[in-house]
Write a protein that holds these residues in place. Structure first.
Motif, PDB file in Angstrom:
ATOM      1  N   GLY A 317      62.657 -10.334 -41.462  1.00  0.00           N
ATOM      2  CA  GLY A 317      62.064  -9.243 -40.691  1.00  0.00           C
ATOM      3  C   GLY A 317      60.571  -9.379 -40.519  1.00  0.00           C
ATOM      4  N   VAL A 318      59.931 -10.144 -41.396  1.00  0.00           N
ATOM      5  CA  VAL A 318      58.485 -10.366 -41.333  1.00  0.00           C
ATOM      6  C   VAL A 318      58.166 -11.690 -40.652  1.00  0.00           C
ATOM      7  N   LEU A 319      58.930 -12.720 -40.985  1.00  0.00           N
ATOM      8  CA  LEU A 319      58.654 -14.061 -40.462  1.00  0.00           C
ATOM      9  C   LEU A 319      59.329 -14.247 -39.109  1.00  0.00           C
ATOM     10  N   THR A 320      58.709 -13.639 -38.112  1.00  0.00           N
ATOM     11  CA  THR A 320      59.141 -13.779 -36.725  1.00  0.00           C
ATOM     12  C   THR A 320      58.019 -14.449 -35.943  1.00  0.00           C
ATOM     13  N   VAL A 321      58.358 -15.034 -34.807  1.00  0.00           N
ATOM     14  CA  VAL A 321      57.335 -15.693 -33.999  1.00  0.00           C
ATOM     15  C   VAL A 321      56.248 -14.707 -33.614  1.00  0.00           C
ATOM     16  N   GLU A 322      56.636 -13.512 -33.257  1.00  0.00           N
ATOM     17  CA  GLU A 322      55.656 -12.495 -32.852  1.00  0.00           C
ATOM     18  C   GLU A 322      54.686 -12.174 -33.977  1.00  0.00           C
ATOM     19  N   ASN A 323      55.198 -11.992 -35.192  1.00  0.00           N
ATOM     20  CA  ASN A 323      54.334 -11.635 -36.320  1.00  0.00           C
ATOM     21  C   ASN A 323      53.443 -12.787 -36.768  1.00  0.00           C
ATOM     22  N   LEU A 324      53.910 -14.020 -36.580  1.00  0.00           N
ATOM     23  CA  LEU A 324      53.179 -15.183 -37.089  1.00  0.00           C
ATOM     24  C   LEU A 324      52.165 -15.734 -36.103  1.00  0.00           C
ATOM     25  N   THR A 325      52.118 -15.194 -34.894  1.00  0.00           N
ATOM     26  CA  THR A 325      51.279 -15.760 -33.838  1.00  0.00           C
ATOM     27  C   THR A 325      50.021 -14.925 -33.618  1.00  0.00           C
ATOM     28  N   ALA A 326      48.883 -15.606 -33.583  1.00  0.00           N
ATOM     29  CA  ALA A 326      47.602 -14.959 -33.259  1.00  0.00           C
ATOM     30  C   ALA A 326      47.533 -14.752 -31.747  1.00  0.00           C
ATOM     31  N   PRO A 327      46.759 -13.765 -31.291  1.00  0.00           N
ATOM     32  CA  PRO A 327      45.836 -12.936 -32.076  1.00  0.00           C
ATOM     33  C   PRO A 327      46.417 -11.620 -32.563  1.00  0.00           C
ATOM     34  N   PHE A 328      47.668 -11.292 -32.158  1.00  0.00           N
ATOM     35  CA  PHE A 328      48.154  -9.943 -32.412  1.00  0.00           C
ATOM     36  C   PHE A 328      49.207  -9.843 -33.506  1.00  0.00           C
ATOM     37  N   LEU A 350      43.698 -28.057 -42.562  1.00  0.00           N
ATOM     38  CA  LEU A 350      44.008 -26.628 -42.572  1.00  0.00           C
ATOM     39  C   LEU A 350      42.845 -25.817 -43.138  1.00  0.00           C
ATOM     40  N   ALA A 351      42.127 -26.391 -44.104  1.00  0.00           N
ATOM     41  CA  ALA A 351      40.965 -25.700 -44.671  1.00  0.00           C
ATOM     42  C   ALA A 351      39.872 -25.536 -43.625  1.00  0.00           C
ATOM     43  N   VAL A 352      39.722 -26.526 -42.762  1.00  0.00           N
ATOM     44  CA  VAL A 352      38.733 -26.420 -41.679  1.00  0.00           C
ATOM     45  C   VAL A 352      39.092 -25.259 -40.760  1.00  0.00           C
ATOM     46  N   GLU A 353      40.370 -25.114 -40.445  1.00  0.00           N
ATOM     47  CA  GLU A 353      40.786 -23.999 -39.605  1.00  0.00           C
ATOM     48  C   GLU A 353      40.594 -22.661 -40.312  1.00  0.00           C
ATOM     49  N   ALA A 354      40.812 -22.632 -41.622  1.00  0.00           N
ATOM     50  CA  ALA A 354      40.559 -21.401 -42.378  1.00  0.00           C
ATOM     51  C   ALA A 354      39.102 -20.987 -42.266  1.00  0.00           C
ATOM     52  N   VAL A 355      38.201 -21.966 -42.311  1.00  0.00           N
ATOM     53  CA  VAL A 355      36.771 -21.687 -42.162  1.00  0.00           C
ATOM     54  C   VAL A 355      36.465 -21.217 -40.745  1.00  0.00           C
ATOM     55  N   ARG A 356      37.054 -21.850 -39.762  1.00  0.00           N
ATOM     56  CA  ARG A 356      36.810 -21.448 -38.368  1.00  0.00           C
ATOM     57  C   ARG A 356      37.192 -19.986 -38.137  1.00  0.00           C
ATOM     58  N   GLN A 357      38.258 -19.554 -38.750  1.00  0.00           N
ATOM     59  CA  GLN A 357      38.682 -18.165 -38.546  1.00  0.00           C
ATOM     60  C   GLN A 357      37.625 -17.183 -39.028  1.00  0.00           C
ATOM     61  N   ILE A 358      36.988 -17.469 -40.169  1.00  0.00           N
ATOM     62  CA  ILE A 358      35.929 -16.584 -40.657  1.00  0.00           C
ATOM     63  C   ILE A 358      34.692 -16.699 -39.777  1.00  0.00           C
ATOM     64  N   ARG A 359      34.409 -17.887 -39.284  1.00  0.00           N
ATOM     65  CA  ARG A 359      33.274 -18.074 -38.374  1.00  0.00           C
ATOM     66  C   ARG A 359      33.514 -17.434 -37.008  1.00  0.00           C
ATOM     67  N   GLY A 360      34.773 -17.245 -36.651  1.00  0.00           N
ATOM     68  CA  GLY A 360      35.101 -16.695 -35.340  1.00  0.00           C
ATOM     69  C   GLY A 360      35.168 -17.746 -34.252  1.00  0.00           C
ATOM     70  N   THR A 361      35.478 -19.003 -34.619  1.00  0.00           N
ATOM     71  CA  THR A 361      35.452 -20.091 -33.646  1.00  0.00           C
ATOM     72  C   THR A 361      36.797 -20.774 -33.466  1.00  0.00           C
ATOM     73  N   SER A 362      37.876 -20.176 -33.949  1.00  0.00           N
ATOM     74  CA  SER A 362      39.196 -20.775 -33.780  1.00  0.00           C
ATOM     75  C   SER A 362      39.648 -20.697 -32.329  1.00  0.00           C
ATOM     76  N   THR A 363      40.482 -21.630 -31.915  1.00  0.00           N
ATOM     77  CA  THR A 363      41.066 -21.569 -30.565  1.00  0.00           C
ATOM     78  C   THR A 363      42.139 -20.495 -30.477  1.00  0.00           C
ATOM     79  N   ASN A 364      42.575 -19.989 -31.629  1.00  0.00           N
ATOM     80  CA  ASN A 364      43.509 -18.859 -31.693  1.00  0.00           C
ATOM     81  C   ASN A 364      42.930 -17.831 -32.661  1.00  0.00           C
ATOM     82  N   GLN A 365      41.801 -17.275 -32.274  1.00  0.00           N
ATOM     83  CA  GLN A 365      41.017 -16.436 -33.162  1.00  0.00           C
ATOM     84  C   GLN A 365      41.699 -15.105 -33.460  1.00  0.00           C
ATOM     85  N   VAL A 366      41.710 -14.740 -34.737  1.00  0.00           N
ATOM     86  CA  VAL A 366      42.148 -13.416 -35.165  1.00  0.00           C
ATOM     87  C   VAL A 366      40.925 -12.514 -35.157  1.00  0.00           C
ATOM     88  N   ALA A 367      40.958 -11.484 -34.354  1.00  0.00           N
ATOM     89  CA  ALA A 367      39.787 -10.621 -34.186  1.00  0.00           C
ATOM     90  C   ALA A 367      39.356 -10.015 -35.512  1.00  0.00           C
TER      91      ALA A 367
END
Length: 395
Positions: A317-328, A350-367
């Motif tokens: 119920g949690v691991l669905t494509v909708e729930n796992l996909t950024a940004p929403f 993957l660690a580089v992408e984790a850093v990008r998310q905090i920086r706000g520079t991911s190509t699939n950014q979580v607001a």
């Protein structure tokens, strides 16, 4: 030790280079040096200032070798993290943070490189194969993780759809990431289901890519980080380990279908719980997750171990494509495409992408991402996790 690292250091530089397997133009050493130089440029520090090196999963390019090539002023910290596969990838970052918090080093490079021409498939990242496995023809990570995943599906009741959702979300993220190897190659349910079996229950797309490449992160103290750039990414907490006997005596272990982040055999807190206690946060406080998916099943088990989704049938119920996909999505995972759809440099990308998310520079950014969890190789002999944060979390 991890209690003392909370916010004491920060990632100020990241870099990655990856190529299709066997297509690197350079050796592992040359790629490593390029990645470190690129990360130093990103951080705004001179490579001569590096006084610490940390890697994991083996390799011949250690601190003294790299330090000499870079012309560093002094070497104060040079460590290799133990453990098969990529289980210790997050522990390498925690190790660097520990060195800085303890005053053992000031500028630490965490790095990993892989080149099929140098070290063969998977490079040095070998699993531990006990005699019981080998005597029965089990000699690959896919086989070992497939058996544990099948147990998770059959005994624990986790639906197989959860594995598929993780894979499809990764490929959806890759379509927004121009450097991903699956960019321009979307995946749908029919293509996933019709792909050939590798080791039941894993189909082709459940299995990570193998890439040539190199990745580097530069860590400094929190004080230095604030002077270097406006968006340092702090190391909030880290933990590593495994239940007793997990690596070699796992065949009939009670935690067989887990990812190894659970409690110790004596009931004391395991890796996941120690991470949350050190951070002073919990699963509900995580904004985005990068989980090492050598295969889809272990990644699902790791999310369960960390309390990010419930165990058993409820996981579906949690691991669905909708729930796992950024940004929403409610639980955005592997927003670069991950090991499955972006690249596999033993997971450190993957660690580089984790850093990008905090920086706000991911190509699939979580607001507004303020916490970014990086989970190292699950179902490996030793596992590890590290939690990154925005400065706001420390205030």
């Amino acid at each position: 030790m991890t209690r003392g690292i909370r916010g004491a250091s920060a990632v100020v530089g990241v870099a990655e280079r990856h190529y299709r397997r066997g297509q690197s133009p350079d050796s592992e050493q040359v790629m490593t040096l390029h990645a470190i130089l690129d990360a130093c440029a990103d951080a705004g520090v001179s490579p001569r200032e590096i006084d610490g090196f940390v890697s994991y999963a083996g390799g011949s390019n250690d601190g003294p070798i790299l330090g000499d090539a870079l012309g560093i002023d002094e070497l104060r910290w040079s460590n290799m993290m133990w453990g098969g596969g990529g289980g210790s990838v997050a522990a390498a970052i925690t190790n660097a943070a520990t060195a800085i918090a303890g005053g053992q080093a000031d500028v630490v490079a965490v790095y990993r490189a892989m080149s099929q021409a140098d070290t063969g498939r998977l490079g040095y990242a070998k699993y531990h194969y006990g005699p019981h496995f080998l005597a029965h023809g089990v000699g690959s990570p896919a086989q070992i993780c497939a058996m544990r995943t099948q147990r998770m599906l059959e005994h624990d009741g986790v639906p197989r759809d959860a594995l598929r959702a993780l894979v499809l979300a990764a490929y959806q993220h890759a379509q927004q990431n121009p450097t991903a190897q699956a960019y321009g190659k979307p995946l749908d349910e029919d293509a996933y289901e019709s792909s050939r079996l590798i080791a039941e229950p894993f189909h082709l797309f459940d299995c990570s890519r193998e890439s040539d490449g190199a990745v580097a992160l530069i860590l400094v103290s929190a004080e230095r980080a604030r002077d270097l750039r406006p968006d340092p990414v702090y190391v909030l907490a880290g933990a590593q380990g495994s239940p007793g006997g997990y690596c070699e005596g796992i065949d009939n272990d009670v935690q067989y279908s887990t990812a190894g982040f659970g409690p110790a055999n004596n009931g004391k807190p395991g890796v996941a719980e120690r991470l949350w206690r050190s951070a002073g946060l919990g699963p509900n406080d995580v904004d985005v997750v990068q989980v090492y998916e050598n295969f889809s099943g272990p990644a699902v088990a790791a999310l369960i171990d960390h309390g990010l989704c419930p165990p058993g049938e409820a996981a579906g119920g949690v691991l669905t494509v909708e729930n796992l996909t950024a940004p929403f999505g409610k639980l955005p995972v592997n927003t670069s495409g991950g090991n499955l759809a972006d690249a596999f440099v033993n997971g450190l990308n993957l660690a580089v992408e984790a850093v990008r998310q905090i920086r706000g520079t991911s190509t699939n950014q979580v607001a507004g991402a303020r916490t970014s969890l990086f989970i190292g190789g699950p179902m490996a002999p030793l596992v590890s996790s590290v939690l990154f944060s925005h400065p706001d979390v420390l205030r």
